[in-house]
Design a protein around this motif. Structure first.
Motif, short mmCIF file in Angstrom:
data_model
loop_
_atom_site.label_atom_id
_atom_site.label_comp_id
_atom_site.label_asym_id
_atom_site.label_seq_id
_atom_site.Cartn_x
_atom_site.Cartn_y
_atom_site.Cartn_z
N PRO A 258 -10.09 -22.64 -4.07
CA PRO A 258 -9.65 -24.04 -3.93
C PRO A 258 -9.13 -24.63 -5.24
O PRO A 258 -8.23 -25.49 -5.22
CB PRO A 258 -10.91 -24.75 -3.46
CG PRO A 258 -11.73 -23.70 -2.79
CD PRO A 258 -11.48 -22.45 -3.59
N GLN A 259 -9.67 -24.20 -6.36
CA GLN A 259 -9.20 -24.71 -7.65
C GLN A 259 -7.96 -23.93 -8.11
O GLN A 259 -6.95 -24.53 -8.51
CB GLN A 259 -10.30 -24.58 -8.71
CG GLN A 259 -11.47 -25.52 -8.54
CD GLN A 259 -12.39 -25.13 -7.38
OE1 GLN A 259 -12.60 -23.94 -7.12
NE2 GLN A 259 -12.93 -26.12 -6.69
N LEU A 260 -8.03 -22.60 -8.04
CA LEU A 260 -6.97 -21.77 -8.61
C LEU A 260 -5.66 -21.88 -7.85
O LEU A 260 -4.58 -21.88 -8.45
CB LEU A 260 -7.43 -20.31 -8.66
CG LEU A 260 -8.65 -20.04 -9.55
CD1 LEU A 260 -9.16 -18.62 -9.34
CD2 LEU A 260 -8.31 -20.27 -11.01
N LEU A 261 -5.72 -21.95 -6.52
CA LEU A 261 -4.50 -22.02 -5.73
C LEU A 261 -4.13 -23.43 -5.32
O LEU A 261 -2.93 -23.76 -5.23
CB LEU A 261 -4.64 -21.16 -4.46
CG LEU A 261 -4.71 -19.65 -4.63
CD1 LEU A 261 -4.58 -18.98 -3.27
CD2 LEU A 261 -3.65 -19.12 -5.58
N ASP A 262 -5.12 -24.27 -5.04
CA ASP A 262 -4.84 -25.58 -4.44
C ASP A 262 -5.15 -26.75 -5.35
O ASP A 262 -4.86 -27.89 -5.00
CB ASP A 262 -5.64 -25.73 -3.14
CG ASP A 262 -5.41 -24.57 -2.18
OD1 ASP A 262 -4.26 -24.11 -2.09
OD2 ASP A 262 -6.38 -24.12 -1.53
N GLY A 263 -5.76 -26.49 -6.50
CA GLY A 263 -6.15 -27.57 -7.38
C GLY A 263 -5.00 -28.08 -8.23
O GLY A 263 -3.87 -27.61 -8.16
N THR A 264 -5.32 -29.06 -9.07
CA THR A 264 -4.35 -29.58 -10.04
C THR A 264 -4.37 -28.68 -11.26
O THR A 264 -5.40 -28.52 -11.90
CB THR A 264 -4.71 -31.02 -10.44
OG1 THR A 264 -4.68 -31.86 -9.28
CG2 THR A 264 -3.74 -31.56 -11.47
N VAL A 265 -3.23 -28.07 -11.55
CA VAL A 265 -3.13 -27.10 -12.63
C VAL A 265 -2.37 -27.70 -13.80
O VAL A 265 -1.28 -28.24 -13.64
CB VAL A 265 -2.43 -25.80 -12.16
CG1 VAL A 265 -2.29 -24.81 -13.31
CG2 VAL A 265 -3.21 -25.18 -11.00
N ASP B 172 -12.37 -30.80 -6.47
CA ASP B 172 -13.72 -30.95 -5.90
C ASP B 172 -14.83 -30.90 -6.95
O ASP B 172 -15.90 -30.34 -6.72
CB ASP B 172 -13.98 -29.87 -4.84
CG ASP B 172 -12.93 -29.86 -3.74
OD1 ASP B 172 -12.48 -30.96 -3.35
OD2 ASP B 172 -12.55 -28.77 -3.28
N GLY B 173 -14.56 -31.45 -8.13
CA GLY B 173 -15.58 -31.51 -9.16
C GLY B 173 -15.79 -30.23 -9.93
O GLY B 173 -16.70 -30.14 -10.77
N VAL B 174 -14.96 -29.21 -9.67
CA VAL B 174 -15.05 -27.92 -10.37
C VAL B 174 -13.79 -27.74 -11.20
O VAL B 174 -12.68 -27.91 -10.69
CB VAL B 174 -15.22 -26.75 -9.38
CG1 VAL B 174 -15.23 -25.42 -10.13
CG2 VAL B 174 -16.48 -26.93 -8.56
N ASN B 175 -13.96 -27.41 -12.48
CA ASN B 175 -12.82 -27.20 -13.36
C ASN B 175 -12.87 -25.79 -13.93
O ASN B 175 -13.88 -25.37 -14.51
CB ASN B 175 -12.84 -28.21 -14.51
CG ASN B 175 -11.50 -28.32 -15.21
OD1 ASN B 175 -10.46 -28.35 -14.56
ND2 ASN B 175 -11.51 -28.38 -16.53
N VAL B 176 -11.78 -25.04 -13.72
CA VAL B 176 -11.67 -23.67 -14.23
C VAL B 176 -10.77 -23.70 -15.45
O VAL B 176 -9.64 -24.18 -15.38
CB VAL B 176 -11.09 -22.72 -13.17
CG1 VAL B 176 -11.03 -21.29 -13.70
CG2 VAL B 176 -11.91 -22.78 -11.89
#
Length: 587
Positions: free
Chosen positions: A478-485, A502-506
């Motif tokens: 959800p972060q890597l493909l769909d999150g704000t990059v 969703d509150g997770v930052n990679v």
């Protein structure tokens, strides 16, 4: 500002025919020329915070000249930039684009990462030529667009000054998404890790070997398999003199449909490689189609079918449908469409418009055959104009080059509409340490990872690394493909990439630098250390928080679990090279 002309064969833009520039947006100025016509242009605001330039010059080719002060300019990015993403002189910057070869788009940015000029063609199908670079005579950065005659207004989108290139591209991408109602559906299988046979086997594939790899791939977390070049008759020797019939090699695949069914029973989706516009002289169908393929391909041994011919378009559609239907395939890897550019500019019709017709017919026919069809397209034909025609957008070939995979997948994602971005298949030395495998997987994290090594030859620690990173990738999808990059400046080669949702930052870190974190804001922070060091230096940019830290090595083994308080300022966190740290807020 008036520029003068010194010759008909202008070396620099200052030598071109004179033009009067007017203010356009922010500090950008514009001049519009149209031989034999009196061009008119307007700039208006459109939803999403963008501006739309409309240029009318019915029946005449148009040249749009843009000029911006140099200021603190750092670089210029465009979809075909490759490794040239700093500043070039205007006598050097050239690009020709079409539907299947890039997009008329670009972004000038300064050392803070903020944009000075960001634009993209609203209608990406027509062929266009661009000239760009620093005008040494005028101390400006220029972009010239040469557009073909049109009965409708030429439309160019502009983004007002933005804090980052990625943010500017998100605004453009959002506009394209709303204007492309017929985006090709993206099945779940397009968003799962993929095993590809190409680098693992090249053309030396057969049913037994593929089924062996498929069984291992299904167990390791892959969801799809691509059978690449080599499955077809005459598929050997790295040339393409035998392509065109697209029939299985009976020695390698005695019953191709049965083989496909066995792989699918393992739980994998099955795709096959095809290059439907290539025609080789050894093919049985060569005499039938040779008159439709007068141009030589850039790849060895083959000619290129001209897609402007209705007969060619029908032929391509029939052959692709036959492959899917006769062999029970879930999809196709469609290669070498960009070879059709051999016909660009010959005065016999627009290649991009012909490809639009072909791909529209192909999409309709294939989706009628399979509503969940998988269709892979490859750089450079992955722009917004292709959104209706493919759902897997792959990085250009870069064997064993994790840096190129990182840069190319992020480049593609900046303007990717509809489809999901895939890495080039990952290749590494299986006799090297497990960190080598992890490096390749980390380089592809911000896309769907494709892998192409012989899984049965992997040492156990390499296999553990593959399982671990694929599991992390699935968890963080959800972060890597769909999150704000936010990947930073293009000329910095995206050495610190943040992806959040969703509150997770990679945070993927590829150079030795301070790493900004906000532990009070994010319930979980995932820190990936792709540097040469065995530690990360964190800069806490909010009020801080108490956290649990879990440190893992390149193969995913836990080497430390601890509770720490991250206060504002700098912190040294031991994280092994090619390992990661999971930081979870506790209070």
């Amino acid at each position: 500002m008036i520029v003068s002309t010194l010759s008909t064969e202008a070396v620099t833009t200052a030598e071109l025919a004179p033009a009067t520039f007017e203010p356009l947006l922010d500090t950008v100025e514009i001049a519009v020329l149209a031989p034999g016509a009196d061009p008119a242009w307007t700039l208006s605001e459109v939803p999403g915070g963008l501006r739309m330039l409309r240029v009318e010059a019915p029946g005449s080719p148009v040249e749009i000249r843009l000029s911006a002060p140099l200021g603190d300019t750092a670089g210029y990015w465009h979809p075909k930039a490759g490794w040239s993403r700093t500043l070039v002189a205007d006598w050097e910057g050239r690009s020709r684009v079409s539907l299947i070869d890039g997009l008329a788009a670009g972004c000038l940015y300064d050392y803070s990462g903020a944009t000075l000029l960001a634009f993209a063609a609203a209608d990406p199908v027509p062929e266009a030529a661009l000239r760009f670079g620093v005008s040494e005579e005028n101390d400006t950065h220029v972009v010239h667009l040469e557009l073909p005659p049109s009965t409708t207004p030429h439309r160019i989108l502009f983004v007002p000054r933005s804090p980052s290139v990625a943010r500017a591209m998100r605004l453009l991408r959002g506009w394209y998404e709303k204007q492309t109602p017929a985006v090709m559906p993206v099945p779940e299988a397009a968003r799962l890790p993929l095993y590809c046979t190409w680098y693992a086997f090249n053309q030396q594939v057969d049913a037994t070997a593929v089924e062996q790899q498929a069984a291992l791939a299904a167990d390791m977390g892959f969801g799809t398999l691509i059978l690449d070049d080599g499955w077809q008759r005459f598929g050997s020797g790295r040339g393409y003199a035998g392509v065109g019939d697209w029939l299985p090699d009976p020695d390698k695949f005695p019953c191709f449909a049965t083989h496909v069914a066995r792989v699918r029973q393992l739980g994998l989706r099955y795709m096959a490689w095809v290059a439907p516009l290539l025609l080789g002289p050894r093919a049985d169908c060569y005499e039938q189609w040779a008159s439709y393929a007068p141009a030589l391909a850039k790849v060895p041994g083959a000619h290129v079918l001209d897609p402007r011919s209705p007969e060619v378009r029908s032929h391509v559609v029939r052959l692709c449908v036959r492959l899917v239907r006769d062999y029970g395939l879930d999809g196709l890897k469609v290669d070498f469409l960009d070879e059709a550019m051999a016909y660009a500019g010959d005065g016999r019709g627009d290649v991009g418009q012909a490809l639009t017709l072909l791909l529209t017919e192909l999409r309709t026919a294939l989706l009628a055959e399979r509503s969940d069809l998988l269709l892979e397209l490859r750089q450079p034909y992955v722009g917004p104009g292709m959104a209706a025609f493919g759902n897997m957008l792959r990085s250009f070939d870069c064997p064993a080059d994790s840096t190129a995979n990182r840069v190319r997948t992020i480049d593609t994602a900046l303007l990717a509409v509809g489809g999901v971005v895939h890495s080039d298949p990952l290749l590494w030395d299986t006799t090297a340490p497990a960190a080598t495998a992890a490096r390749q997987l980390i380089g592809a994290l911000h896309s769907v990872p494709q892998v192409s090594v012989r899984l049965d030859a992997l040492p156990e620690d390499h296999a553990e690394a593959v399982r671990f990173w694929l599991a992390q990738w699935r968890r963080l999808r959800p972060q890597l493909l769909d999150g704000t990059v936010e990947p930073g400046r293009p000329d910095d080669l995206y050495t610190l990439v943040q992806a959040g949702a969703d509150g997770v930052n990679v945070v993927s870190v590829f150079s030795d630098r301070t790493v900004p974190v906000q532990p009070a804001v994010h319930r979980e922070t995932v820190l990936i250390n792709a540097t040469a060091e065995n530690r990360l230096v964190l800069e806490v940019q909010d009020e801080g928080a108490q956290v649990e830290a879990e440190i893992r090595d390149p193969s995913g083994r836990i080497i430390e679990q601890t509770r720490i308080t991250l206060t504002p300022g700098l912190h040294n966190l031991p994280v092994p090279n090619m390992g990661l740290a999971l930081i979870r807020k506790t209070a």
